[in-house]
Motif scaffolding. Structure first.
Motif, PDB file in Angstrom:
ATOM      1  N   ILE A   1       0.843  -1.204   0.000  1.00 12.66           N
ATOM      2  CA  ILE A   1       0.000   0.000   0.000  1.00 12.66           C
ATOM      3  C   ILE A   1       0.874   1.249   0.000  1.00 12.66           C
ATOM      4  O   ILE A   1       0.617   2.209  -0.716  1.00 12.66           O
ATOM      5  CB  ILE A   1      -0.957   0.006   1.220  1.00 12.66           C
TER       6      ILE A   1
ATOM      7  N   LEU B   1       2.185   1.751  -3.504  1.00 13.39           N
ATOM      8  CA  LEU B   1       1.159   2.216  -4.440  1.00 13.39           C
ATOM      9  C   LEU B   1       0.823   3.689  -4.233  1.00 13.39           C
ATOM     10  O   LEU B   1       0.537   4.416  -5.173  1.00 13.39           O
ATOM     11  CB  LEU B   1      -0.104   1.366  -4.292  1.00 13.39           C
TER      12      LEU B   1
ATOM     13  N   LYS C   1      -2.320   9.572   5.823  1.00 15.04           N
ATOM     14  CA  LYS C   1      -3.058   8.896   6.882  1.00 15.04           C
ATOM     15  C   LYS C   1      -4.105   7.997   6.265  1.00 15.04           C
ATOM     16  O   LYS C   1      -4.861   8.428   5.396  1.00 15.04           O
ATOM     17  CB  LYS C   1      -3.750   9.921   7.778  1.00 15.04           C
ATOM     18  N   LEU C   2      -4.130   6.773   6.723  1.00  8.91           N
ATOM     19  CA  LEU C   2      -5.132   5.829   6.256  1.00  8.91           C
ATOM     20  C   LEU C   2      -5.819   5.254   7.471  1.00  8.91           C
ATOM     21  O   LEU C   2      -5.166   4.727   8.371  1.00  8.91           O
ATOM     22  CB  LEU C   2      -4.460   4.711   5.450  1.00  8.91           C
TER      23      LEU C   2
ATOM     24  N   ILE D   1      -9.195   2.826   8.627  1.00  7.19           N
ATOM     25  CA  ILE D   1     -10.319   1.977   8.220  1.00  7.19           C
ATOM     26  C   ILE D   1     -11.218   1.815   9.434  1.00  7.19           C
ATOM     27  O   ILE D   1     -10.754   1.443  10.510  1.00  7.19           O
ATOM     28  CB  ILE D   1      -9.819   0.592   7.762  1.00  7.19           C
TER      29      ILE D   1
ATOM     30  N   ASP E   1      -7.777   4.051  -6.602  1.00  6.22           N
ATOM     31  CA  ASP E   1      -6.810   3.028  -6.983  1.00  6.22           C
ATOM     32  C   ASP E   1      -7.362   1.675  -6.552  1.00  6.22           C
ATOM     33  O   ASP E   1      -7.430   1.368  -5.359  1.00  6.22           O
ATOM     34  CB  ASP E   1      -5.464   3.319  -6.313  1.00  6.22           C
TER      35      ASP E   1
ATOM     36  N   GLU F   1      -6.214  -1.220  -6.752  1.00  5.26           N
ATOM     37  CA  GLU F   1      -5.255  -2.104  -6.086  1.00  5.26           C
ATOM     38  C   GLU F   1      -5.163  -1.766  -4.594  1.00  5.26           C
ATOM     39  O   GLU F   1      -5.130  -2.657  -3.743  1.00  5.26           O
ATOM     40  CB  GLU F   1      -3.892  -1.962  -6.774  1.00  5.26           C
ATOM     41  N   ILE F   2      -5.154  -0.474  -4.286  1.00  3.65           N
ATOM     42  CA  ILE F   2      -5.120  -0.069  -2.878  1.00  3.65           C
ATOM     43  C   ILE F   2      -6.400  -0.525  -2.176  1.00  3.65           C
ATOM     44  O   ILE F   2      -6.371  -1.034  -1.053  1.00  3.65           O
ATOM     45  CB  ILE F   2      -4.946   1.468  -2.748  1.00  3.65           C
TER      46      ILE F   2
ATOM     47  N   LEU G   1      -6.089  -4.211  -1.469  1.00  2.02           N
ATOM     48  CA  LEU G   1      -5.140  -4.521  -0.396  1.00  2.02           C
ATOM     49  C   LEU G   1      -5.723  -4.183   0.978  1.00  2.02           C
ATOM     50  O   LEU G   1      -5.455  -4.862   1.965  1.00  2.02           O
ATOM     51  CB  LEU G   1      -3.835  -3.750  -0.620  1.00  2.02           C
ATOM     52  N   GLN G   2      -6.507  -3.131   1.029  1.00  3.30           N
ATOM     53  CA  GLN G   2      -7.145  -2.772   2.301  1.00  3.30           C
ATOM     54  C   GLN G   2      -8.088  -3.879   2.738  1.00  3.30           C
ATOM     55  O   GLN G   2      -8.113  -4.262   3.902  1.00  3.30           O
ATOM     56  CB  GLN G   2      -7.914  -1.460   2.156  1.00  3.30           C
TER      57      GLN G   2
ATOM     58  N   LEU H   1      -8.367   7.754   3.175  1.00  2.00           N
ATOM     59  CA  LEU H   1      -6.939   7.856   2.920  1.00  2.00           C
ATOM     60  C   LEU H   1      -6.671   9.262   2.426  1.00  2.00           C
ATOM     61  O   LEU H   1      -7.284   9.720   1.464  1.00  2.00           O
ATOM     62  CB  LEU H   1      -6.523   6.839   1.852  1.00  2.00           C
TER      63      LEU H   1
END
Lengths: 146, 146
Positions: free
Chosen positions: A111, A114, A130-131, A133, B108, B110-111, B114-115, B131
């Motif tokens: 991640i 990417l 910052k990510l 979830i 994205d 792909e991101i 992956l999450q 994000l």
DNA sequence: TAATCATTGTAATTAGCTCTCAATTGCAAT
DNA sequence: ATTGCAATTGAGAGCTAATTACAATGATTA
């Protein structure tokens, strides 16, 4: 081996600011906390250590600690702003349970990679990211199932 | 084809709440804004439309719009909370310039994937994620170079 | 028609954070 | 060591986004 105090002192000197006993104490206490915390929690902790540093000084010191790369805001903030120290830690992202508030920290190299690729695509020079979830942890899912 | 109004009406009915002229007007105006906005900006926009809906009503309506999946908070918030409508839009993330404030939206796959994989690893059921990447855009980098 | 309950605007309130001000204190130059 | 001065501090006032109490209004149901 450079310590957090060295780093903070260098930063302050560079900015023409002073390394005061209050700043030293706040730094020390911030480093002693190994969870996410807010201003009030730090204030309480300082009182327990018999320090009577005011909230105003804490509010004034935090930007310095952040700017010097020792601490940062997290994006957990619903109401109060939450912080964590990052000195000596690799960057990580957060998973937060909406029910119990539990926080899982994780790091995913792919991640990270990417994100850099996306920035490159837009000619953007990243400084931080910052990510977060939000959702429900395993335990809360089971409880809700019952 | 279900409209945003249908969606909001259904949500309100489900909750035993009313679809009032004020809520209708706020919904309409929120949908008409195609940028990130805060409560005051919406309030100003309403006044231009000759509506005298109070700030209190806006504050009371926003959670309903968010809960019904029409709008959401963004993580751009430095001071005031910022919102954007998401009805009819796919989820996207943000790149924010620290100098000029410009916002780039990107997506994205792909991101995203992956999450989900990270969540699965921890047995976590995601509801939403945010994000945000902060840094400097191409233009501000050139300006700073001069 | 009467009763109920959600909704609204106004105005007061809360809460996090910032600022003002007078007193104090690092720290560099002497 | 002393001095001068800008930076720093605590206390409390002030600011501002957001919330809430309350009385009036309006829609819905019995």
């Amino acid at each position: 081996m450079i310590t957090a105090e060295d780093k903070f002192r260098n930063y302050l000197k560079m900015k023409g600011l002073k390394f005061t006993p209050e700043r030293k104490m706040i730094l020390k206490t911030v480093l002693s906390l190994h969870t996410h915390f807010d201003v009030d929690q730090l204030y309480e902790r300082l009182r327990k250590e018999n320090s009577d540093i005011s909230r105003a000084t804490i509010y004034r010191t935090f930007p310095l600690l952040i700017d010097s790369g020792i601490m940062k805001e997290t994006l957990l903030c619903r109401d109060k702003t939450k912080y964590e120290h990052i000195f000596g830690h690799k960057h990580h992202d957060h998973i937060i349970c909406l029910k119990c508030g539990r926080v899982i920290e994780f790091r995913d190299e792919e991640i990270e990679r990417l994100q850099k690729a996306v920035c490159k695509k837009y000619g953007f020079k990243p400084v931080e990211h910052k990510l977060g979830i939000r959702g429900y942890c395993r335990e809360c899912q089971s409880k809700m199932g019952e």
